[in-house]
Structure formats: C-alpha cells, structure tokens
Design an enzyme around this catalytic site. Structure first.
Site, PDB file in Angstrom:
ATOM      1  N   ASP A 174      -0.049  -2.165 -11.661  1.00 38.73           N
ATOM      2  CA  ASP A 174      -1.499  -1.700 -11.444  1.00 38.73           C
ATOM      3  C   ASP A 174      -2.012  -1.146 -13.067  1.00 38.73           C
ATOM      4  O   ASP A 174      -1.283  -0.791 -13.760  1.00 38.73           O
ATOM      5  CB  ASP A 174      -1.721  -1.085 -10.367  1.00 38.73           C
ATOM      6  CG  ASP A 174      -2.812  -1.530  -9.571  1.00 38.73           C
ATOM      7  OD1 ASP A 174      -3.720  -2.070 -10.241  1.00 38.73           O
ATOM      8  OD2 ASP A 174      -2.802  -1.371  -8.301  1.00 38.73           O
ATOM      9  N   ASP A 204      -9.886  -6.542  -5.687  1.00 43.12           N
ATOM     10  CA  ASP A 204      -9.120  -6.761  -4.677  1.00 43.12           C
ATOM     11  C   ASP A 204      -9.664  -7.730  -3.444  1.00 43.12           C
ATOM     12  O   ASP A 204     -11.127  -7.554  -3.303  1.00 43.12           O
ATOM     13  CB  ASP A 204      -9.112  -5.435  -3.855  1.00 43.12           C
ATOM     14  CG  ASP A 204      -7.856  -4.427  -4.800  1.00 43.12           C
ATOM     15  OD1 ASP A 204      -7.455  -4.945  -5.841  1.00 43.12           O
ATOM     16  OD2 ASP A 204      -7.615  -3.456  -4.205  1.00 43.12           O
TER      17      ASP A 204
HETATM   18  C1  GAL Z   1      -5.231  -1.998  -6.426  1.00 39.74           C
HETATM   19  C2  GAL Z   1      -4.616  -3.269  -6.395  1.00 39.74           C
HETATM   20  C3  GAL Z   1      -4.382  -3.419  -5.010  1.00 39.74           C
HETATM   21  C4  GAL Z   1      -3.203  -2.438  -4.454  1.00 39.74           C
HETATM   22  C5  GAL Z   1      -4.038  -1.153  -4.514  1.00 39.74           C
HETATM   23  C6  GAL Z   1      -2.612   0.194  -4.193  1.00 39.74           C
HETATM   24  O1  GAL Z   1      -5.577  -1.478  -7.504  1.00 39.74           O
HETATM   25  O2  GAL Z   1      -5.311  -4.338  -6.781  1.00 39.74           O
HETATM   26  O3  GAL Z   1      -3.615  -4.805  -4.857  1.00 39.74           O
HETATM   27  O4  GAL Z   1      -2.141  -2.627  -5.344  1.00 39.74           O
HETATM   28  O5  GAL Z   1      -4.241  -0.947  -6.073  1.00 39.74           O
HETATM   29  O6  GAL Z   1      -3.458   1.302  -4.600  1.00 39.74           O
END
Ligand code: GAL
Length: 420
Positions: free
Chosen positions: A185, A240
């Site tokens: 991430d 997301d």
């Molecule tokens: C976001 C990511 C999600 C999930 C989340 C966890 O940045 O796009 O898929 O992993 O963080 O905190």
C-alpha cells in the site's frame, strides 16, 4: 513518450560511460585500439539488455491471480481463525478446484511495534500462533498465503508499521514465513514518488529467496499501469471499491483505458470483488464478475466464503466466465462502444474466439448490439455464440452482429467462435 526519451537518454549515457569511454581512452575490453564503436553491434547488446531488464522476474501472474482477501468484508477485524476457516472453506466449497488459490491477509495483522531486532511481529491478540504457522496451515491445504504491507512508515490503518526503509528486512521476514503474495500500500509515506519507493521492495523481494507475487496498491495516482510491469505483477488503477453499483461501474471505467498495458505477468487491478457482501442485487454482482473477468482483473473474492449463499456461490463458481479471465492470451477487453447506458465490451481469446459483454447500465430494459467491426471480427465471419451465464450455445449462428435484450443493471456475456 517523454519517459521513453528519458530512458533512452539514460541508456545512451550508460552506454557511453560503459562502452565508448573505456574504448576511447584505451581501457577497452580486449585492447587499446581507438576503433569506432558500433553500439548496435551484437557485442554490446548485453549492455542494452541489462539496462532494460525488468526488475521483477518472478515468473508469477502468468494469468490474473485468483483468491480471497480479508479487507472488503472484515477490514481490521481479521484474525487467524478467520484465515484458517477461510482456507478450509476455499477447499470445501470447491473454489480451490476452480483456481482460487491465494488467501490474503490485508491490513492490521501486526503489532504496532517491531521486535528488538526490528522485525515485524504478528499481533498477539489476533494472530497468536504467528504467520509462519498460518502459512504452514494454508500450504497444507494446497493454497497460498498472502500478506500486506505499505511503502510508508505506517499502513493505512496506522495500527502497524509499514516497510519504508525496512524493505529488505521485511521481504526476508515474509519469505522466511512462507509468504506467497505481498500487497503493498501507499499510505503514510515520506512524500517521495511511488516510482522511488516501490522498486526498493521489488528488489528486496527478488533477493528474498522465494517467489512472491507483488501487488502494487498505489490507487492509480501516478498511472502505475505505465510503470508497474517492471515492478509488480499487478497494480491498482483505482482508489478503494465499495459494495455499490456506482462504485463498481466507476472502477471499471477507471481501469479500462489502461487495457493495452495489461499482459501475462502484470495486470491492471480495479480492486477486489464485492460479490456476496450484500450491497447489490444478484444481476449487479453478475455484471461485476463479468467485467472483472473480461478485464483480466485479479479475481480476489472479498466476501465471507465460510458462509456463501447460493447466488454468490453460483456467480463466483462460473467456470466459463473464470476461463475468460484465465485465458492464456491474457488480453484485457476494451469497452469498444457505448451509446447512452448501453455498452459493448470485447476482447480476443485463444483459438480466434472473442469474449463479448453487453452491459445495460440504465434503469430500463434495452436492446444492445455488438457489431463485428467494433469487436474485431472480419465482417463476413460466421460465429457460434455461447451464452456463458446461461451455459447454452445459441441455436442460430451469427454474422455481422449479435443482439440481445438486456435488463436494467444487467449483462449478457458470450464467447463467439468462428465457424467459417
Ligand atoms: C487502502 C487499500 C485497501 C486496503 C486498506 C487497508 O489503501 O486501498 O485495499 O488495503 O488500505 O487499510
């Protein structure tokens, strides 16, 4: 283009420094002659190849990855029991036989503090047995275990550390635990570009001694489709997803323009599946699965597969739709025509076949037509059409176009096979 010129410029500089300069100054490999150097000569090809080498050569992701991830359903409430039971369910539901293999833990699995040696530590209250034991368990079922980290100081939840400046150490830890997939991430970083931070983890994984599928989760901010293939096996093209019609359709649209950049070993990722999480109707989830399949997106389930309802099981187990996603040609379909709310998506498959998806995004029933000149078939080609949601080969053959009446928020998906 700019990037290309830039990289060619750097290449030239490297070649001049490595090849021309030593030759011109008498330090040439194989002699002190000041003969003219032909940089195109096969003799120097390896410099060029070396420079252009893909940082990532793990051989993984030849077809889009299939599996499950904890985030969409459980968010931070994930624990080792869920992971074990999910692995059990993957096998008992028959999903593993269909190709679903990765069981991926997302954010929130580690303690906020590293141990005395700076190593990541599994959270004691939720993963008391540790990740190695979990990997052994998951591998024992014939499946693979994935984990999550971040190219920043903390992950997005801020409940655990990220891997920035600890890339090699963490990659080694993951490899020693038996991890098979890393989602990486982009939260809480140092403000440098992902193109600076992600390659460090790519190199670290290549050195870690275990093939680990590398999933770049940079949300599409810096168009990772343009640079991701050298660094990862997939790259998120969107922010997301959520469990709504608008969310899935907008993610599909954001992902589509990058179609030509997907290929075996590196896939565009419009985010994980929401099928079975309860926010949409069955026909909408069918559209969700169809677009992800034809777009060669990772098929990472995001529901609780320990408690699958009949509709969800039917959708995610559709072998014919999965086969479109896993077709060895690995070409992502494009939205070849849209008229108002009616869309035609199409992409080639092996054996001169074409996968076609007719989507009605509107709220009324409509007729949708796919024309051969839009979907890449010679006009006079006669095809047999297989409806892969109805599991029926249509009685008539088709030439020039195929038409269907499509309900609101629904789709029809065909494989067209030339018979002449
Ligand atoms: C976001 C990511 C999600 C999930 C989340 C966890 O940045 O796009 O898929 O992993 O963080 O905190």
């Amino acid at each position: 283009m700019v990037r290309r010129l830039w990289s060619d410029g750097v290449l030239l500089a490297v070649l001049i420094a490595c090849v021309w300069w030593p030759l011109a100054t008498g330090g040439a490999p194989g002699g002190a002659s000041k003969a003219r150097v032909d940089l195109r000569s096969p003799k120097y090809l390896h410099y060029k190849q070396e420079y252009r080498r893909n940082l990532l050569s793990n051989g993984l992701g030849v077809t889009p990855p299939m599996g499950w991830n904890s985030w969409n359903h459980f968010a931070c409430a994930v624990n080792e029991t869920i992971i074990r039971e999910t692995a059990d369910a993957m096998v008992s539901t028959g999903l593993s036989k269909l190709g679903y293999e990765y069981v991926n833990i997302d954010d929130c699995w580690a303690e906020i503090a590293r141990d005395y040696n700076g190593n990541l530590v599994a959270k004691n209250t939720t993963f008391p047995s540790g990740i190695k034991a979990l990997a052994d368990y998951v591998h024992g079922k014939g499946l693979k275990l994935g984990i999550y980290s971040d190219a920043g100081y903390f992950t997005c939840s801020k409940t655990m550390p990220g891997s920035l400046r600890r890339e090699e150490q963490d990659a080694k830890t993951f490899a020693s635990w038996g991890i098979d997939y890393l989602k990486y991430d982009n939260c809480n970083n140092d403000g440098t570009k992902p193109t600076v931070r992600y390659p460090i983890m790519t190199r670290a994984l290549m050195k870690a001694g275990r093939p680990i599928f590398f999933s770049l989760c940079e949300w599409g901010d810096l168009h990772p489709a343009l640079w991701g293939a050298k660094l990862g096996n997939s790259w998120r093209t969107t922010n997301d997803i959520s469990d709504t019609w608008d969310s899935i359709m907008s993610r599909a649209d954001l992902n589509e323009p990058y179609a030509e950049l997907a290929r075996p070993g590196g896939w565009n990722d419009p985010d994980m599946l929401e099928i079975g999480n309860g926010g949409m109707m069955k026909h909408e989830y069918v559209v969700h699965f169809s677009i992800w399949a034809i777009s060669k997106a990772p098929l990472l389930l995001g529901c609780d597969i320990r408690n699958l309802d009949k509709d969800t099981a039917e959708i995610i187990s559709n072998k014919e739709v999965i086969a479109v996603n896993q077709d060895s040609l690995g070409i992502q379909a494009k939205k070849v025509r849209s008229e108002g709310d009616q869309e035609v998506w199409a992409g080639p498959l092996t054996g001169y076949r074409v996968a076609v998806l007719l989507v009605n995004r509107g709220t009324y029933r409509y007729t949708v037509i796919a024309h051969w000149d839009d979907i890449g078939l010679p006009l006079d080609t006669v095809v047999e059409a297989r409806d892969i949601w109805e599991h029926k080969t249509l009685k008539n053959t088709f030439v020039r176009n195929i038409t269907a009446t499509v309900d609101a928020h629904s789709c029809k998906m065909y494989i067209l096979k030339p018979v002449s």
